[in-house]
Design an enzyme around this catalytic site. Structure first.
Site, PDB file in Angstrom:
ATOM      1  N   GLU A  96      32.299  48.405  48.893  1.00 55.01           N
ATOM      2  CA  GLU A  96      33.249  47.516  48.206  1.00 55.01           C
ATOM      3  C   GLU A  96      34.115  48.336  47.261  1.00 55.01           C
ATOM      4  O   GLU A  96      33.720  49.420  46.826  1.00 55.01           O
ATOM      5  CB  GLU A  96      32.437  46.438  47.447  1.00 55.01           C
ATOM      6  N   ASP A  97      35.299  47.823  46.961  1.00 50.70           N
ATOM      7  CA  ASP A  97      36.164  48.549  46.025  1.00 50.70           C
ATOM      8  C   ASP A  97      35.674  48.399  44.590  1.00 50.70           C
ATOM      9  O   ASP A  97      35.515  49.389  43.879  1.00 50.70           O
ATOM     10  CB  ASP A  97      37.637  48.093  46.162  1.00 50.70           C
ATOM     11  N   ASP A 100      33.231  42.894  40.055  1.00 50.43           N
ATOM     12  CA  ASP A 100      33.754  42.300  38.821  1.00 50.43           C
ATOM     13  C   ASP A 100      32.752  41.240  38.355  1.00 50.43           C
ATOM     14  O   ASP A 100      31.738  41.572  37.745  1.00 50.43           O
ATOM     15  CB  ASP A 100      35.148  41.735  39.146  1.00 50.43           C
ATOM     16  N   PHE A 149      42.399  45.665  34.248  1.00 52.71           N
ATOM     17  CA  PHE A 149      42.808  45.469  35.636  1.00 52.71           C
ATOM     18  C   PHE A 149      43.343  46.782  36.195  1.00 52.71           C
ATOM     19  O   PHE A 149      44.337  47.314  35.711  1.00 52.71           O
ATOM     20  CB  PHE A 149      43.867  44.371  35.752  1.00 52.71           C
ATOM     21  N   ARG A 162      48.231  50.031  46.333  1.00 52.66           N
ATOM     22  CA  ARG A 162      46.975  50.465  46.964  1.00 52.66           C
ATOM     23  C   ARG A 162      47.001  51.946  47.311  1.00 52.66           C
ATOM     24  O   ARG A 162      45.968  52.595  47.375  1.00 52.66           O
ATOM     25  CB  ARG A 162      46.727  49.678  48.257  1.00 52.66           C
TER      26      ARG A 162
HETATM   27  P1  5GP Z   1      34.070  39.473  42.050  1.00 47.21           P
HETATM   28  O1  5GP Z   1      33.604  38.446  43.021  1.00 47.21           O
HETATM   29  O2  5GP Z   1      33.076  40.586  41.801  1.00 47.21           O
HETATM   30  O3  5GP Z   1      34.548  38.868  40.764  1.00 47.21           O
HETATM   31  O4  5GP Z   1      35.385  40.026  42.672  1.00 47.21           O
HETATM   32  C1  5GP Z   1      35.586  41.269  43.093  1.00 47.21           C
HETATM   33  C2  5GP Z   1      36.984  41.314  43.673  1.00 47.21           C
HETATM   34  O5  5GP Z   1      37.976  40.988  42.669  1.00 47.21           O
HETATM   35  C3  5GP Z   1      37.299  42.728  44.104  1.00 47.21           C
HETATM   36  O6  5GP Z   1      36.897  42.944  45.442  1.00 47.21           O
HETATM   37  C4  5GP Z   1      38.803  42.787  43.909  1.00 47.21           C
HETATM   38  O7  5GP Z   1      39.451  42.266  45.050  1.00 47.21           O
HETATM   39  C5  5GP Z   1      39.071  41.860  42.751  1.00 47.21           C
HETATM   40  N1  5GP Z   1      39.165  42.620  41.480  1.00 47.21           N
HETATM   41  C6  5GP Z   1      38.316  42.559  40.434  1.00 47.21           C
HETATM   42  N2  5GP Z   1      38.696  43.388  39.439  1.00 47.21           N
HETATM   43  C7  5GP Z   1      39.817  44.000  39.876  1.00 47.21           C
HETATM   44  C8  5GP Z   1      40.695  44.996  39.297  1.00 47.21           C
HETATM   45  O8  5GP Z   1      40.532  45.503  38.181  1.00 47.21           O
HETATM   46  N3  5GP Z   1      41.753  45.369  40.071  1.00 47.21           N
HETATM   47  C9  5GP Z   1      41.999  44.853  41.309  1.00 47.21           C
HETATM   48  N4  5GP Z   1      43.057  45.315  41.959  1.00 47.21           N
HETATM   49  N5  5GP Z   1      41.190  43.936  41.879  1.00 47.21           N
HETATM   50  C10 5GP Z   1      40.114  43.516  41.181  1.00 47.21           C
HETATM   51 MG    MG Z   2      37.823  43.036  47.240  1.00 44.88          MG
END
Ligand code: 5GP
Ligand code: MG
Length: 176
Positions: A96-97, A100, A149, A162
């Site tokens: 995963e990237d 959060d 962010f 990206r």
């Molecule tokens: P979660 O379900 O953990 O809240 O969401 C994770 C997703 O939120 C990541 O896969 C990404 O797509 C998006 N996300 C969360 N934080 C960031 C951030 O700092 N930058 C970007 N570009 N996407 C984020």
């Molecule tokens: Mg994502």
């Protein structure tokens, strides 16, 4: 115009990815692994990580999720694109990237666990633990970052940025 503050350089990313890949390779010694990248954000990290692994990679597949409209906060997801690999009895490494709130990965792990793999682990490029709403802890993480962010290294702002080789905090027009 959006403005940026550099958070992590290309060199730092490259050396950390190799370090994490070495740890993963050591942990899976004698086994093989199926890598599942989470689209779209993890496409660059997945490409770098698999090329640094020394453990046999059986296959590389991708999955894409979308949350039900207006239901983001509850963590209800549907597959926008499912994997085409049968993962029953396999060692799964989800790539995963960023983690959060942890909702996405918690749900994804539950959904893939129902297919009865041998094991499931999570590897993320970035982690924002201060934002977590559940108990999800990635098995491997390259960088713990503050609640900002970020863009670059696969991560976007509204589809953009990206392709940046480094990771930057984006200061959008409204914030300036
Ligand atoms: P979660 O379900 O953990 O809240 O969401 C994770 C997703 O939120 C990541 O896969 C990404 O797509 C998006 N996300 C969360 N934080 C960031 C951030 O700092 N930058 C970007 N570009 N996407 C984020
Ligand atoms: Mg994502």
């Amino acid at each position: 115009m959006d403005k940026f503050d550099l958070l992590i350089s290309e060199e730092e990313i490259s050396s950390k990815v190799k370090e994490v890949a070495a740890k993963i390779s050591a942990d899976y010694e004698g086994e093989s692994v199926v890598v599942i990248g989470v689209l779209t954000g993890a496409f660059i990290f997945t490409a770098d990580l698999v090329r640094a692994l020394t453990v046999p990679v059986e296959t590389i597949d991708f999955i894409q999720l979308s949350s039900y409209k207006g239901d983001k906060s509850t963590g209800n997801f549907v597959f926008k694109k499912d994997i085409s690999t049968d993962i029953n009895g396999k060692n799964i490494l989800i790539v995963e990237d960023i983690v959060d709130t942890g909702r996405t990965l918690k749900k994804l792990r539950e959904m893939l666990t129902m297919r009865e793999p041998k094991s499931i682990k999570i590897c993320t490029a970035f982690d924002k633990p201060s934002r977590r709403v559940n108990e999800l802890v990635p098995d491997y993480n390259c960088f713990t970052i503050p609640d900002e962010f970020i863009v670059g290294y696969g991560l976007d702002y509204d589809g953009k940025y990206r392709e940046f080789k480094d990771v930057r905090i984006v200061r959008t027009e409204d914030e300036q």
